[in-house]
Design a protein around this motif. Sequence first.
Motif, PDB file in Angstrom:
ATOM      1  N   SER A 152       0.832  -1.210   0.000  1.00  0.00           N
ATOM      2  CA  SER A 152       0.000   0.000   0.000  1.00  0.00           C
ATOM      3  C   SER A 152       0.865   1.257   0.000  1.00  0.00           C
ATOM      4  O   SER A 152       2.018   1.238   0.418  1.00  0.00           O
ATOM      5  CB  SER A 152      -0.893   0.006   1.237  1.00  0.00           C
ATOM      6  OG  SER A 152      -1.507  -1.256   1.408  1.00  0.00           O
ATOM      7  N   GLU A 156      -2.025   5.808   2.266  1.00  0.00           N
ATOM      8  CA  GLU A 156      -3.102   4.906   2.672  1.00  0.00           C
ATOM      9  C   GLU A 156      -2.796   4.271   4.023  1.00  0.00           C
ATOM     10  O   GLU A 156      -3.682   4.162   4.879  1.00  0.00           O
ATOM     11  CB  GLU A 156      -3.309   3.818   1.621  1.00  0.00           C
ATOM     12  CG  GLU A 156      -4.515   2.957   1.931  1.00  0.00           C
ATOM     13  CD  GLU A 156      -4.906   2.064   0.755  1.00  0.00           C
ATOM     14  OE1 GLU A 156      -3.995   1.644   0.012  1.00  0.00           O
ATOM     15  OE2 GLU A 156      -6.101   1.794   0.595  1.00  0.00           O
ATOM     16  N   GLU A 159      -3.443   6.834   6.693  1.00  0.00           N
ATOM     17  CA  GLU A 159      -4.862   7.100   6.909  1.00  0.00           C
ATOM     18  C   GLU A 159      -5.549   5.972   7.661  1.00  0.00           C
ATOM     19  O   GLU A 159      -6.215   6.185   8.680  1.00  0.00           O
ATOM     20  CB  GLU A 159      -5.563   7.344   5.571  1.00  0.00           C
ATOM     21  CG  GLU A 159      -5.266   8.714   4.969  1.00  0.00           C
ATOM     22  CD  GLU A 159      -6.044   8.935   3.678  1.00  0.00           C
ATOM     23  OE1 GLU A 159      -6.325  10.087   3.342  1.00  0.00           O
ATOM     24  OE2 GLU A 159      -6.372   7.924   3.006  1.00  0.00           O
ATOM     25  N   ILE A 160      -5.398   4.774   7.148  1.00  0.00           N
ATOM     26  CA  ILE A 160      -6.084   3.641   7.777  1.00  0.00           C
ATOM     27  C   ILE A 160      -5.623   3.463   9.211  1.00  0.00           C
ATOM     28  O   ILE A 160      -6.425   3.237  10.129  1.00  0.00           O
ATOM     29  CB  ILE A 160      -5.860   2.350   6.961  1.00  0.00           C
ATOM     30  CG1 ILE A 160      -6.537   2.495   5.593  1.00  0.00           C
ATOM     31  CG2 ILE A 160      -6.394   1.139   7.697  1.00  0.00           C
ATOM     32  CD1 ILE A 160      -6.515   1.236   4.759  1.00  0.00           C
TER      33      ILE A 160
ATOM     34  N   VAL B 164     -12.794   2.123  10.058  1.00  0.00           N
ATOM     35  CA  VAL B 164     -12.261   2.558   8.765  1.00  0.00           C
ATOM     36  C   VAL B 164     -13.347   3.255   7.951  1.00  0.00           C
ATOM     37  O   VAL B 164     -13.114   4.319   7.363  1.00  0.00           O
ATOM     38  CB  VAL B 164     -11.675   1.376   7.983  1.00  0.00           C
ATOM     39  CG1 VAL B 164     -11.361   1.787   6.553  1.00  0.00           C
ATOM     40  CG2 VAL B 164     -10.434   0.854   8.668  1.00  0.00           C
ATOM     41  N   PHE B 168     -13.110   7.044   6.978  1.00  0.00           N
ATOM     42  CA  PHE B 168     -13.017   7.368   5.552  1.00  0.00           C
ATOM     43  C   PHE B 168     -14.166   8.263   5.121  1.00  0.00           C
ATOM     44  O   PHE B 168     -13.961   9.255   4.411  1.00  0.00           O
ATOM     45  CB  PHE B 168     -12.985   6.093   4.717  1.00  0.00           C
ATOM     46  CG  PHE B 168     -13.042   6.349   3.243  1.00  0.00           C
ATOM     47  CD1 PHE B 168     -12.051   7.074   2.607  1.00  0.00           C
ATOM     48  CD2 PHE B 168     -14.100   5.877   2.486  1.00  0.00           C
ATOM     49  CE1 PHE B 168     -12.103   7.328   1.241  1.00  0.00           C
ATOM     50  CE2 PHE B 168     -14.162   6.122   1.127  1.00  0.00           C
ATOM     51  CZ  PHE B 168     -13.169   6.850   0.505  1.00  0.00           C
ATOM     52  N   GLN B 193     -11.586   4.834  -4.132  1.00  0.00           N
ATOM     53  CA  GLN B 193     -10.798   4.911  -2.904  1.00  0.00           C
ATOM     54  C   GLN B 193     -11.196   3.831  -1.903  1.00  0.00           C
ATOM     55  O   GLN B 193     -10.346   3.142  -1.334  1.00  0.00           O
ATOM     56  CB  GLN B 193     -10.959   6.288  -2.258  1.00  0.00           C
ATOM     57  CG  GLN B 193     -10.350   7.416  -3.090  1.00  0.00           C
ATOM     58  CD  GLN B 193     -10.438   8.756  -2.386  1.00  0.00           C
ATOM     59  OE1 GLN B 193     -10.537   8.832  -1.164  1.00  0.00           O
ATOM     60  NE2 GLN B 193     -10.404   9.836  -3.164  1.00  0.00           N
ATOM     61  N   ASN B 196      -9.977   0.322  -2.597  1.00  0.00           N
ATOM     62  CA  ASN B 196      -8.589   0.130  -2.174  1.00  0.00           C
ATOM     63  C   ASN B 196      -8.490  -0.201  -0.693  1.00  0.00           C
ATOM     64  O   ASN B 196      -7.831  -1.162  -0.298  1.00  0.00           O
ATOM     65  CB  ASN B 196      -7.781   1.406  -2.452  1.00  0.00           C
ATOM     66  CG  ASN B 196      -7.076   1.340  -3.781  1.00  0.00           C
ATOM     67  OD1 ASN B 196      -6.735   0.253  -4.256  1.00  0.00           O
ATOM     68  ND2 ASN B 196      -6.854   2.490  -4.387  1.00  0.00           N
ATOM     69  N   HIS B 197      -9.158   0.619   0.119  1.00  0.00           N
ATOM     70  CA  HIS B 197      -9.099   0.394   1.557  1.00  0.00           C
ATOM     71  C   HIS B 197      -9.632  -0.987   1.908  1.00  0.00           C
ATOM     72  O   HIS B 197      -9.072  -1.694   2.746  1.00  0.00           O
ATOM     73  CB  HIS B 197      -9.901   1.472   2.289  1.00  0.00           C
ATOM     74  CG  HIS B 197      -9.384   2.854   2.056  1.00  0.00           C
ATOM     75  ND1 HIS B 197      -8.061   3.141   1.815  1.00  0.00           N
ATOM     76  CD2 HIS B 197     -10.019   4.059   2.029  1.00  0.00           C
ATOM     77  CE1 HIS B 197      -7.904   4.440   1.654  1.00  0.00           C
ATOM     78  NE2 HIS B 197      -9.073   5.026   1.771  1.00  0.00           N
TER      79      HIS B 197
END
Lengths: 205, 205
Positions: A152, A156, A159-160, B164, B168, B193, B196-197
């Motif tokens: 990743s 990302e 953020e996660i 998450v 997000f 987006q 992806n997460h």
Amino acid sequence: MPNKVFLELDTNKQESITDAAIKEFALYGYENSSTNRIVKECGISKGSLFKYFNNKEELYFYLIEKVSLRMAMETSSDVKNLPKDLFERVLEYSVTEISWYVENPTMGRFLIGVASEGNNQIGKKIRERFKDTNTDIYEQLLKDVDMSAFKSSGKEIREILRWVLSGFNESFLKGLTGKDIDIRKIKKEYIKQLRNHLKVLKNGF
Amino acid sequence: MPNKVFLELDTNKQESITDAAIKEFALYGYENSSTNRIVKECGISKGSLFKYFNNKEELYFYLIEKVSLRMAMETSSDVKNLPKDLFERVLEYSVTEISWYVENPTMGRFLIGVASEGNNQIGKKIRERFKDTNTDIYEQLLKDVDMSAFKSSGKEIREILRWVLSGFNESFLKGLTGKDIDIRKIKKEYIKQLRNHLKVLKNGF
DNA sequence: CTTTCAAGTGACCAACTGGTCACCAAATCC
DNA sequence: GGATTTGGTGACCAGTTGGTCACTTGAAAG
């Protein structure tokens, strides 16, 4: 930001004032806090308070800086000595952070309150004022960590990680109903749970 | 919860009142909202408002129920038809949810405001009142999904997913500065987006 | 001892709050 | 028609807010 008069006060008196104000803001938030209650609580007159601080907002911002700084000092004492491994690093930092909140409940509530001021007048001003200062502690924490081993992107991951950490912290703090006061136990439980979550993310990235 | 008089009113008048009140609460939050501004905005008298609702709190709770219900209706229309795969399911639901917030900004801000009422008097009452009703939409969403293929516990999956997702969503909504009004584009970007997460989490669990 | 000066005080202010209630107007009832 | 019930009104209420300012107090300076 306070007037000189305040800073030249006896330290005890200064603290009795800031303590009362922090408690008031922690309890009611900015808009619903009352300067009347603050002066009553710390035993000074209204006139004095407004000689020390020109208005309520100035007092509030002064406290934000003061408490944030204190938390930063007491919590990020040894960022350099933290482990190199991303997840161990995060784990170790997070546990000192959560411990600080547990050990300083009033200031903790105050800071949480500041962070969760919504889109009202004061919330916007807070974000405007501290947008540079902040840059998020986590960014600092993850700056010089080697992430090339992950699939990743760095953004990302950051953020996660932040979402999971803040979500977990909030939920963990809310789960502490004050019944368990043994900090060592709390720390242990916190580490156990967070380690699990981090394992999941580790496999994910 | 409102008095009969209100419910027997012309629908248009009812809506002009609820619209004004929702806007007021969305803008200022519960404590700092003003019944005076509400009556001015929708052109009724103070006396009338307090004949329709016995007090400000009753009005607020009525609106919470009304708006929540409306959102639920317009958003979870076909939970049964959602994909069986956990992540596709979450993705599809989340995109309809975020679309609803984008398309209904005032009600969206209202609900966000309700959810983020802190530990003040009203925040506690909200949670007390709706602790059963809620049970979290995500729990409903994940109830009959087969999770036996994952290593992590169902509880952990649910928690991390929620952290998450809400993180997000919040960050995504804040990133919409109103400049991009093309909903199809917004949806596309959101899906990209979030996918992806979710991939990260999928590998993690 | 008197003058000066700064720290501290609290009554006071205008603005606003949620909520009330005596009154009004119009429709409904007999 | 007159009497009664109805929904609607806005001046008014007590309480609170952040902030001010004419004043007291007490100590240092002359």
